[in-house]
Design a protein around this motif. Structure first.
Motif, mmCIF file in Angstrom:
data_model
loop_
_atom_site.group_PDB
_atom_site.id
_atom_site.type_symbol
_atom_site.label_atom_id
_atom_site.label_comp_id
_atom_site.label_asym_id
_atom_site.label_seq_id
_atom_site.Cartn_x
_atom_site.Cartn_y
_atom_site.Cartn_z
ATOM 1 N N ASP A 1 16.167 -22.637 3.843
ATOM 2 C CA ASP A 1 14.827 -22.023 3.367
ATOM 3 C C ASP A 1 14.930 -20.477 3.397
ATOM 4 O O ASP A 1 15.289 -19.829 4.275
ATOM 5 N N VAL A 2 14.624 -20.066 2.219
ATOM 6 C CA VAL A 2 14.728 -18.428 2.048
ATOM 7 C C VAL A 2 13.485 -18.079 1.324
ATOM 8 O O VAL A 2 13.043 -18.908 0.544
ATOM 9 N N PRO A 3 12.886 -16.923 1.314
ATOM 10 C CA PRO A 3 11.735 -16.696 0.543
ATOM 11 C C PRO A 3 12.199 -16.511 -1.015
ATOM 12 O O PRO A 3 13.314 -16.459 -1.483
ATOM 13 N N ILE A 4 11.233 -17.150 -1.680
ATOM 14 C CA ILE A 4 11.496 -17.042 -3.308
ATOM 15 C C ILE A 4 11.587 -15.360 -3.726
ATOM 16 O O ILE A 4 10.424 -14.929 -3.634
ATOM 17 N N ARG A 5 12.266 -15.227 -4.439
ATOM 18 C CA ARG A 5 12.529 -13.933 -4.949
ATOM 19 C C ARG A 5 11.512 -13.484 -6.044
ATOM 20 O O ARG A 5 11.194 -14.189 -6.947
ATOM 21 N N ASP A 6 10.868 -12.308 -5.863
ATOM 22 C CA ASP A 6 9.729 -11.908 -6.742
ATOM 23 C C ASP A 6 10.261 -11.548 -7.922
ATOM 24 O O ASP A 6 11.639 -10.908 -8.166
ATOM 25 N N GLY A 7 9.479 -11.742 -9.009
ATOM 26 C CA GLY A 7 9.946 -11.285 -10.325
ATOM 27 C C GLY A 7 10.760 -12.185 -11.188
ATOM 28 O O GLY A 7 11.148 -11.960 -12.298
ATOM 29 N N ARG A 8 11.091 -13.314 -10.643
ATOM 30 C CA ARG A 8 12.172 -14.243 -11.318
ATOM 31 C C ARG A 8 11.379 -15.111 -12.222
ATOM 32 O O ARG A 8 10.077 -15.544 -11.824
ATOM 33 N N ASP B 1 5.982 -16.552 -14.302
ATOM 34 C CA ASP B 1 6.887 -15.691 -13.512
ATOM 35 C C ASP B 1 6.506 -15.811 -12.336
ATOM 36 O O ASP B 1 5.093 -16.178 -11.927
ATOM 37 N N ILE B 2 7.141 -15.672 -11.228
ATOM 38 C CA ILE B 2 6.937 -15.554 -9.803
ATOM 39 C C ILE B 2 6.711 -14.013 -9.250
ATOM 40 O O ILE B 2 7.408 -13.094 -9.368
ATOM 41 N N GLU B 3 5.438 -13.701 -9.091
ATOM 42 C CA GLU B 3 4.835 -12.518 -8.627
ATOM 43 C C GLU B 3 4.253 -12.648 -7.377
ATOM 44 O O GLU B 3 3.063 -13.258 -7.366
ATOM 45 N N ASN B 4 4.547 -11.807 -6.296
ATOM 46 C CA ASN B 4 4.184 -11.885 -5.130
ATOM 47 C C ASN B 4 3.395 -13.214 -4.576
ATOM 48 O O ASN B 4 2.268 -13.456 -4.129
ATOM 49 N N GLY B 5 4.346 -14.149 -4.606
ATOM 50 C CA GLY B 5 4.173 -15.637 -4.063
ATOM 51 C C GLY B 5 3.183 -16.101 -5.053
ATOM 52 O O GLY B 5 2.553 -17.420 -4.548
ATOM 53 N N THR B 6 3.026 -15.904 -6.310
ATOM 54 C CA THR B 6 2.164 -16.610 -7.154
ATOM 55 C C THR B 6 2.820 -16.897 -8.595
ATOM 56 O O THR B 6 3.667 -16.359 -8.831
ATOM 57 N N ALA B 7 2.502 -18.091 -9.042
ATOM 58 C CA ALA B 7 3.273 -18.724 -10.156
ATOM 59 C C ALA B 7 2.071 -18.072 -11.477
ATOM 60 O O ALA B 7 1.072 -18.605 -11.490
#
Length: 390
Positions: A277-284, A246-252
């Motif tokens: 280039d766009v930010p990675i959506r949090d929580g995905r 899961d992606i949380e706060n820029g962390t896998a």
């Protein structure tokens, strides 16, 4: 030499779609390799180029000329087959020259000259008076190549020509084919299921699956910036590790680890959704990809910075130049390449470090890549490659 363009090319066999609307441009003098698993449509694509199969739809254009419905003999292409296709009762010379007078305006003098030139190029002068049963596999393949060369075609089409050779001879013939292309400069389309052949021979590589093009790019770009999960797992041996996160706060975040993703605030590298280039959506949800060669025992790289992962070793495979470790990280299988003489046994728990510049993230549903941590990726070029897979 010639430029070849495929536009929305399609081939159906009864209820099977072998080639599913592919678009591709092969530039003048290029060595292009088509690679993929059995049944992906690569050989059918080559046979469509040769005219040995009739297209269900789309068009094939060679130097501005639509050849989709043109007979094979009128396309001026030469095909090299997997099984050599030599006549067993004919000498090497007769196999090379067979059909030249009926397929072109060649005089006896021109034929002799072309055979001599091909024999010198391929170093087969001593094979011209032998029959195929008196030749080795590599020698037969050279004669088959000679048969293609003497016709001075606009393009060479090669269908897994090295697959019947032993491993050592395949390596030798790969080098000879690369040298031959450098010498002749003829547009070449080469089909193989062997990704090592594809990576070593191709100036560009087309990766196919299920009749579609997954990605087209230079070999190193395919390896470094795969457009989707299929390419990531197909290119590279051992295959890339895939770990659900899961992606949380820029962390896998995995059940057994949390890995910060460098540049996650602007880390979309392949533009798979067309946004650049766009930010990675949090929580995905995501699948984290990392190659075995980008993981290593923390004890072997004491200078490495960053997080380490705990892994349990299940199986070890000594490969001579490395030791491949089959491990479990939590419930997820993972392969790691260690130094060849590492004293590791099944059941050991090891600490694993990773290269933070070599992380990838894929969408778990579509398989599209949406993040590569290495900052040198060209969003535009990899986005174009990803579009080929649609």
């Amino acid at each position: 030499m010639t430029t070849v363009t495929l536009h929305d090319l399609r081939k159906e066999f009864d209820d099977v779609v072998a080639v599913n609307g592919i678009d591709l441009e092969i530039v003048d003098g290029e060595f292009l390799v088509i690679v993929g698993p059995s049944g992906c449509g690569k050989s059918t694509t080559l046979r469509l180029l040769a005219g040995l199969e009739d297209a269900t739809g789309g068009e094939i254009v060679m130097d501005g000329r639509d050849v989709t419905a043109v007979e094979p003999k009128d396309r001026n292409v030469a095909m090299v087959f997997q099984n050599y296709a030599l006549y067993p009762h004919m000498t090497g010379r007769r196999n090379i020259t067979f059909g030249m007078k009926s397929s072109g305006d060649f005089t006896d003098e021109a034929i002799d000259r072309r055979v001599g030139e091909a024999a010198e190029t391929l170093d087969i002068a001593d094979l011209l008076d032998r029959k195929p049963q008196a030749m080795s596999g590599g020698e037969r393949q050279r004669v088959a190549l000679g048969r293609a060369i003497v016709r001075d075609p606009d393009a060479f089409l090669m269908d897994e020509p090295l697959s019947n050779l032993d491993a050592k001879l395949r390596i030798q013939m790969r080098a000879e084919l690369a040298q031959l292309h450098t010498s002749l400069g003829t547009t070449t389309v080469y089909v193989t299921h062997d990704q090592t052949e594809a990576m070593t021979l191709g100036e560009r590589v087309v990766v196919m699956n299920d009749g579609r093009i997954m990605q087209v790019d230079e070999p190193q770009t395919l390896y470094d910036f795969p457009a989707n999960r299929f390419v990531a797992e197909f290119i590279g041996d051992p295959a890339m590790n895939m770990l659900p996160v899961d992606i949380e706060n820029g962390t896998a975040v995995h059940d057994a680890f949390a890995i910060p993703l460098p540049n996650a605030d602007g880390g979309l590298r392949n533009g798979a959704n067309g946004d650049g280039d766009v930010p990675i959506r949090d929580g995905r949800r995501a699948v984290l990809g990392v190659r075995p060669e980008d993981l290593y025992l923390a004890t072997e790289r004491p200078d490495a910075s960053g997080e380490t992962l705990a892994a349990t070793v299940d199986v070890t495979e000594p490969l001579g130049d490395s030791l491949l470790l089959h491990c479990s990280i939590g419930e997820s299988p993972c392969k790691i390449q260690a130094k060849p003489r590492s004293d590791i046994r099944p059941g050991d728990t090891v600490s694993i470090a990773y290269d933070p510049a070599r992380l990838h993230c894929f969408d778990p549903e579509s398989g599209d890549a949406f993040y590569h941590s290495e900052s040198d990726a060209s969003s535009e070029s990899v986005a174009a490659a990803a579009d080929q897979g649609r």
